[in-house]
Design an enzyme around this catalytic site. Structure first.
Site, PDB file in Angstrom:
ATOM      1  N   LYS A   1      13.810  45.789 -23.075  1.00 52.66           N
ATOM      2  CA  LYS A   1      13.655  47.177 -23.511  1.00 52.66           C
ATOM      3  C   LYS A   1      14.692  47.530 -24.561  1.00 52.66           C
ATOM      4  CE  LYS A   1      16.702  49.549 -20.379  1.00 52.66           C
ATOM      5  NZ  LYS A   1      17.077  50.529 -19.437  1.00 52.66           N
TER       6      LYS A   1
ATOM      7  N   LYS B   1      20.915  50.862 -25.967  1.00 50.30           N
ATOM      8  CA  LYS B   1      22.139  50.944 -26.771  1.00 50.30           C
ATOM      9  C   LYS B   1      22.986  49.705 -26.588  1.00 50.30           C
ATOM     10  CE  LYS B   1      21.979  55.735 -25.511  1.00 50.30           C
ATOM     11  NZ  LYS B   1      22.122  56.484 -24.273  1.00 50.30           N
TER      12      LYS B   1
ATOM     13  N   LYS C   1      23.119  44.942 -15.522  1.00 51.64           N
ATOM     14  CA  LYS C   1      24.354  45.308 -16.226  1.00 51.64           C
ATOM     15  C   LYS C   1      25.546  44.496 -15.729  1.00 51.64           C
ATOM     16  CE  LYS C   1      23.367  49.853 -18.053  1.00 51.64           C
ATOM     17  NZ  LYS C   1      23.791  51.237 -18.223  1.00 51.64           N
TER      18      LYS C   1
HETATM   19  P1  AMP Z   1      19.975  56.272 -21.156  1.00 54.43           P
HETATM   20  O1  AMP Z   1      20.129  55.955 -22.585  1.00 54.43           O
HETATM   21  O2  AMP Z   1      20.035  55.075 -20.281  1.00 54.43           O
HETATM   22  O3  AMP Z   1      20.877  57.386 -20.707  1.00 54.43           O
HETATM   23  O4  AMP Z   1      18.482  56.800 -20.969  1.00 54.43           O
HETATM   24  C1  AMP Z   1      18.121  58.155 -21.086  1.00 54.43           C
HETATM   25  C2  AMP Z   1      16.617  58.355 -21.002  1.00 54.43           C
HETATM   26  O5  AMP Z   1      15.940  57.585 -21.998  1.00 54.43           O
HETATM   27  C3  AMP Z   1      16.012  57.942 -19.659  1.00 54.43           C
HETATM   28  O6  AMP Z   1      14.990  58.873 -19.326  1.00 54.43           O
HETATM   29  C4  AMP Z   1      15.419  56.601 -19.965  1.00 54.43           C
HETATM   30  O7  AMP Z   1      14.350  56.277 -19.108  1.00 54.43           O
HETATM   31  C5  AMP Z   1      14.955  56.758 -21.385  1.00 54.43           C
HETATM   32  N1  AMP Z   1      14.914  55.458 -22.069  1.00 54.43           N
HETATM   33  C6  AMP Z   1      15.974  54.641 -22.345  1.00 54.43           C
HETATM   34  N2  AMP Z   1      15.570  53.520 -22.964  1.00 54.43           N
HETATM   35  C7  AMP Z   1      14.215  53.611 -23.084  1.00 54.43           C
HETATM   36  C8  AMP Z   1      13.203  52.766 -23.650  1.00 54.43           C
HETATM   37  N3  AMP Z   1      13.514  51.614 -24.229  1.00 54.43           N
HETATM   38  N4  AMP Z   1      11.919  53.192 -23.605  1.00 54.43           N
HETATM   39  C9  AMP Z   1      11.604  54.394 -23.044  1.00 54.43           C
HETATM   40  N5  AMP Z   1      12.496  55.223 -22.489  1.00 54.43           N
HETATM   41  C10 AMP Z   1      13.794  54.857 -22.507  1.00 54.43           C
END
Ligand code: AMP
Ligand code: TRP
Length: 337
Positions: free
Chosen positions: A199, A202, A114
């Site tokens: 991956k 957002k 990041k």
């Molecule tokens: P975040 O959007 O970073 O707050 O992620 C929230 C949850 O979604 C966490 O448990 C992440 O590990 C999961 N997550 C985010 N992006 C992915 C992805 N591309 N594949 C699988 N899990 C994801």
């Protein structure tokens, strides 16, 4: 009956939730919630690590809570609340920040990714200390299991290390949590549709690669049909490139099919057919969720009431653990407290 294990997890209300959040986190939460006592948090303090538009943050915080409920999070098993409504999170985060070696934080790949390419002047310190806040979230509830996507594995290791470090120096205080990653099989790491080497996220490669849970059906189909594959034309599951493999994994995660069943379904079929099938099941899964989200967000007052009730349940639990940690560290009890 033995006490059910305590589960904690959270998602940041930054941007709109996407398919990676759903398959890596929310779906496994829903599938397992009846077996545990769960806290599912909208981690708004984490979202502040990058500058946000205030009105949008408020809207996306309510929207994310609505998505949790619309996906099937059930209030009889699971407490849904907003991180900033329980001040113990920020307070324990400070205590843990003081206990966290810089070197541990410098090793975090998410921070490196990041912060990469940005001038140090523009990267907030919160982005760096963020794992201590995440550890506080988890440790406050004496959490046994943390269901997350694969990308959070390193942060969970740091949480475990911090809990052990505190316990070692100040006496047994925190439960050392276990990660729960990918027990559902597919979906623990969903890749971007337009770049299957990174991956889905957002903030990632771009709009086209990220399937939002609230995308209308035509946008969902459009994104899937435009997904990057490779120069082949027929699906060969054993030799599939990253793009085709990602589409098969998404289909598998959404249908619950085994790898064998997926191979049987797509072996020798054209890429176009695979994409249409993925789009079909995606739309079928997301449309009812979208309808429930629309109903919920139409009544923000009701969302706020539910979130207030969730925070009322979380607050005393968190306060009890914070008190123990404060005592252990030698902080004087507050008068009347
Ligand atoms: P975040 O959007 O970073 O707050 O992620 C929230 C949850 O979604 C966490 O448990 C992440 O590990 C999961 N997550 C985010 N992006 C992915 C992805 N591309 N594949 C699988 N899990 C994801
Ligand atoms: N760091 C997580 C992410 O970006 C979100 C998060 C914050 C979290 N606190 C948590 C996940 C506690 C699980 C448990 O994906």
């Amino acid at each position: 009956m033995p006490d059910r294990p305590i589960v904690f997890s959270g998602i940041q209300p930054s941007g709109s939730p996407h398919l990676g959040n759903y398959l890596g986190a929310i779906r496994p939460w829903v599938a397992e919630q009846a077996r545990s006592r769960n806290y599912f948090c909208v981690v708004d303090l984490h979202a502040l690590t990058v500058a946000r538009d205030p009105a949008l943050l408020a809207e996306q915080t309510r929207e994310l809570a609505a998505v949790y409920w619309a996906c099937g999070i059930d209030p009889s098993h699971s407490t849904v609340f907003v991180q900033s409504h329980v001040p113990a999170h920020a307070e324990l985060a400070w205590l843990l920040t003081c206990l966290t070696p810089m070197g541990w934080l410098e090793r975090m790949t998410q921070f490196k990714e990041k912060a990469q390419g940005q001038q140090a002047e523009r990267v907030g310190a919160g982005l760096f200390t963020y794992p201590a806040l995440m550890a506080a979230d988890i440790l406050l509830y004496r959490t046994a299991q943390v269901p997350v996507g694969e990308d959070q594995r390193q942060h969970l290791e740091l949480t475990r290390d911090l809990a052990q470090r505190f316990n070692h120096h100040y006496g047994d205080t925190f439960v050392v949590p276990e990660p729960r990653i990918g027990q559902m099989g597919a979906g623990s790491r969903v890749m971007a549709l337009d770049d299957p080497t990174s991956k889905m996220s957002k903030t990632g490669t771009g709009e086209a690669g990220c399937v939002l849970l609230l995308d209308p059906p035509d946008a969902l189909r459009h994104k899937v049909l435009r997904a990057q594959t490779d120069s082949g034309r027929m699906v060969d599951p054993a030799r599939a490139g990253a793009g085709v493999a990602n589409l098969i994994e998404i289909w598998r995660a959404l249908t619950g099919a085994t790898p064998k069943a997926a191979a049987a379904a797509f072996e020798g079929r054209g890429y176009g057919e695979l994409k249409h099938q993925v789009a079909d099941v995606l739309i079928e899964t997301l449309l009812p969720i979208q309808a429930r989200v629309a109903e919920l967000v139409a009544d923000p007052g009701e969302i706020d009431r539910r979130l207030a009730a969730g925070a009322d349940i979380a607050r005393p639990e968190a306060a009890a653990t914070l008190d123990r940690a404060r005592q252990r560290l030698g902080l004087l009890p507050a008068r009347g407290g």
